[in-house]
Motif scaffolding. Structure first.
Motif, PDB file in Angstrom:
ATOM      1  N   GLY A  62       0.031   9.292 -30.046  1.00 15.48           N
ATOM      2  CA  GLY A  62       1.079   8.361 -29.665  1.00 15.48           C
ATOM      3  C   GLY A  62       1.595   8.586 -28.256  1.00 15.48           C
ATOM      4  N   GLU A  63       0.751   9.123 -27.401  1.00 10.61           N
ATOM      5  CA  GLU A  63       1.134   9.413 -26.017  1.00 10.61           C
ATOM      6  C   GLU A  63       0.450   8.444 -25.066  1.00 10.61           C
ATOM      7  N   GLN A  64       1.096   8.172 -23.966  1.00  9.15           N
ATOM      8  CA  GLN A  64       0.484   7.369 -22.924  1.00  9.15           C
ATOM      9  C   GLN A  64      -0.514   8.241 -22.165  1.00  9.15           C
ATOM     10  N   PRO A  65      -1.737   7.768 -21.961  1.00  5.73           N
ATOM     11  CA  PRO A  65      -2.689   8.553 -21.166  1.00  5.73           C
ATOM     12  C   PRO A  65      -2.243   8.588 -19.716  1.00  5.73           C
ATOM     13  N   ASP A  66      -2.571   9.662 -19.056  1.00  7.98           N
ATOM     14  CA  ASP A  66      -2.301   9.787 -17.627  1.00  7.98           C
ATOM     15  C   ASP A  66      -3.184   8.768 -16.923  1.00  7.98           C
ATOM     16  N   ARG A  67      -2.602   7.980 -16.073  1.00 10.54           N
ATOM     17  CA  ARG A  67      -3.360   6.988 -15.319  1.00 10.54           C
ATOM     18  C   ARG A  67      -3.640   7.543 -13.937  1.00 10.54           C
ATOM     19  N   PRO A  68      -4.780   7.204 -13.373  1.00  6.96           N
ATOM     20  CA  PRO A  68      -5.117   7.761 -12.071  1.00  6.96           C
ATOM     21  C   PRO A  68      -4.082   7.476 -10.977  1.00  6.96           C
ATOM     22  N   TYR A  69      -3.589   6.259 -10.892  1.00  6.58           N
ATOM     23  CA  TYR A  69      -2.612   5.936  -9.857  1.00  6.58           C
ATOM     24  C   TYR A  69      -1.719   4.809 -10.340  1.00  6.58           C
ATOM     25  N   SER A  70      -0.468   4.859  -9.954  1.00  6.78           N
ATOM     26  CA  SER A  70       0.507   3.863 -10.404  1.00  6.78           C
ATOM     27  C   SER A  70       0.508   2.621  -9.532  1.00  6.78           C
ATOM     28  N   GLY A  71       0.028   2.720  -8.304  1.00  5.03           N
ATOM     29  CA  GLY A  71       0.091   1.603  -7.380  1.00  5.03           C
ATOM     30  C   GLY A  71       1.328   1.648  -6.496  1.00  5.03           C
ATOM     31  N   LYS A  72       2.140   2.656  -6.664  1.00  2.34           N
ATOM     32  CA  LYS A  72       3.342   2.803  -5.848  1.00  2.34           C
ATOM     33  C   LYS A  72       3.166   3.995  -4.918  1.00  2.34           C
ATOM     34  N   ILE A  73       3.520   3.788  -3.646  1.00  2.07           N
ATOM     35  CA  ILE A  73       3.420   4.853  -2.652  1.00  2.07           C
ATOM     36  C   ILE A  73       4.781   4.999  -1.968  1.00  2.07           C
ATOM     37  N   PRO A  74       5.512   6.059  -2.251  1.00  6.10           N
ATOM     38  CA  PRO A  74       6.727   6.281  -1.469  1.00  6.10           C
ATOM     39  C   PRO A  74       6.309   6.637  -0.041  1.00  6.10           C
ATOM     40  N   LEU A  75       6.834   5.918   0.913  1.00  7.10           N
ATOM     41  CA  LEU A  75       6.364   6.073   2.286  1.00  7.10           C
ATOM     42  C   LEU A  75       7.547   6.218   3.232  1.00  7.10           C
ATOM     43  N   ARG A  76       7.514   7.237   4.060  1.00  5.93           N
ATOM     44  CA  ARG A  76       8.548   7.451   5.065  1.00  5.93           C
ATOM     45  C   ARG A  76       7.893   7.327   6.433  1.00  5.93           C
ATOM     46  N   LEU A  77       8.516   6.507   7.282  1.00 14.72           N
ATOM     47  CA  LEU A  77       7.983   6.266   8.620  1.00 14.72           C
ATOM     48  C   LEU A  77       9.061   6.471   9.660  1.00 14.72           C
ATOM     49  N   ASP A  78       8.619   6.716  10.865  1.00 16.96           N
ATOM     50  CA  ASP A  78       9.518   6.686  12.008  1.00 16.96           C
ATOM     51  C   ASP A  78      10.079   5.253  12.086  1.00 16.96           C
ATOM     52  N   PRO A  79      11.372   5.087  12.323  1.00 12.51           N
ATOM     53  CA  PRO A  79      11.953   3.739  12.363  1.00 12.51           C
ATOM     54  C   PRO A  79      11.256   2.788  13.338  1.00 12.51           C
ATOM     55  N   ALA A  80      10.780   3.289  14.458  1.00 12.75           N
ATOM     56  CA  ALA A  80      10.094   2.423  15.427  1.00 12.75           C
ATOM     57  C   ALA A  80       8.764   1.917  14.852  1.00 12.75           C
ATOM     58  N   LEU A  81       8.048   2.781  14.160  1.00 17.95           N
ATOM     59  CA  LEU A  81       6.792   2.377  13.527  1.00 17.95           C
ATOM     60  C   LEU A  81       7.058   1.377  12.407  1.00 17.95           C
ATOM     61  N   HIS A  82       8.091   1.617  11.631  1.00 19.31           N
ATOM     62  CA  HIS A  82       8.489   0.704  10.560  1.00 19.31           C
ATOM     63  C   HIS A  82       8.763  -0.687  11.148  1.00 19.31           C
ATOM     64  N   ARG A  83       9.515  -0.721  12.235  1.00 16.61           N
ATOM     65  CA  ARG A  83       9.856  -1.992  12.884  1.00 16.61           C
ATOM     66  C   ARG A  83       8.594  -2.705  13.362  1.00 16.61           C
ATOM     67  N   ARG A  84       7.689  -1.991  14.030  1.00 21.30           N
ATOM     68  CA  ARG A  84       6.453  -2.611  14.524  1.00 21.30           C
ATOM     69  C   ARG A  84       5.620  -3.179  13.382  1.00 21.30           C
ATOM     70  N   ALA A  85       5.521  -2.425  12.303  1.00 15.54           N
ATOM     71  CA  ALA A  85       4.743  -2.900  11.151  1.00 15.54           C
ATOM     72  C   ALA A  85       5.396  -4.138  10.540  1.00 15.54           C
ATOM     73  N   ALA A  86       6.711  -4.139  10.416  1.00 14.55           N
ATOM     74  CA  ALA A  86       7.423  -5.284   9.837  1.00 14.55           C
ATOM     75  C   ALA A  86       7.246  -6.525  10.707  1.00 14.55           C
ATOM     76  N   ILE A  87       7.289  -6.354  12.021  1.00 15.77           N
ATOM     77  CA  ILE A  87       7.095  -7.483  12.933  1.00 15.77           C
ATOM     78  C   ILE A  87       5.680  -8.028  12.813  1.00 15.77           C
ATOM     79  N   ARG A  88       4.681  -7.136  12.766  1.00 12.95           N
ATOM     80  CA  ARG A  88       3.276  -7.584  12.600  1.00 12.95           C
ATOM     81  C   ARG A  88       3.093  -8.330  11.283  1.00 12.95           C
ATOM     82  N   ALA A  89       3.679  -7.798  10.210  1.00 12.90           N
ATOM     83  CA  ALA A  89       3.567  -8.450   8.903  1.00 12.90           C
ATOM     84  C   ALA A  89       4.185  -9.846   8.951  1.00 12.90           C
ATOM     85  N   GLN A  90       5.371  -9.950   9.523  1.00 11.93           N
ATOM     86  CA  GLN A  90       6.058 -11.232   9.600  1.00 11.93           C
ATOM     87  C   GLN A  90       5.255 -12.216  10.455  1.00 11.93           C
ATOM     88  N   ALA A  91       4.701 -11.736  11.546  1.00 13.91           N
ATOM     89  CA  ALA A  91       3.899 -12.593  12.419  1.00 13.91           C
ATOM     90  C   ALA A  91       2.661 -13.130  11.699  1.00 13.91           C
TER      91      ALA A  91
END
Length: 108
Positions: A62-91
């Motif tokens: 009655g246990e959940q099997p361990d799954r290889p990956y959840s699909g979630k990645i906690p990610l920490r970035l330099d704020p400037a890199l975060h901003r550049r990525a967000a701008i590219r995504a929006q563009a």
């Protein structure tokens, strides 16, 4: 590399072909799942059987099997890199999450 039901198995580099046995393990899990065989066909069959046995064991308990990956990645970035990525995504008309996923997919 072996794949079955979203699980990935690798033959251990220290397997000794002189003894005729190739040992492997499922990677990307906290649980330990191993398998072995004397040929590629035996190793692949043992890998699949080990996954099936593991899933049956978890269901029986009655246990959940361990799954290889959840699909979630906690990610920490330099704020400037975060901003550049967000701008590219929006563009490109994408969410930041989808933009990052696309970049990872293109890299691999």
């Amino acid at each position: 590399m072996l794949e079955y039901k979203d699980y990935v198995g690798m033959v251990e580099p220290e397997s000794d072909s002189r003894d005729g046995v190739f040992a492997g393990r499922v990677i990307g899990l906290r649980d330990v799942i191993t398998f072995e065989g004397r040929s590629y066909a035996e190793v692949e069959q043992a890998f699949r059987a080990s996954i099936d046995d593991y899933l049956a064991f978890c269901a029986q308990r009655g246990e959940q099997p361990d799954r290889p990956y959840s699909g979630k990645i906690p990610l920490r970035l330099d704020p400037a890199l975060h901003r550049r990525a967000a701008i590219r995504a929006q563009a490109e008309g994408l969410s930041l999450n989808q933009w990052i996923a696309n970049r990872i997919a293109a890299a691999g």
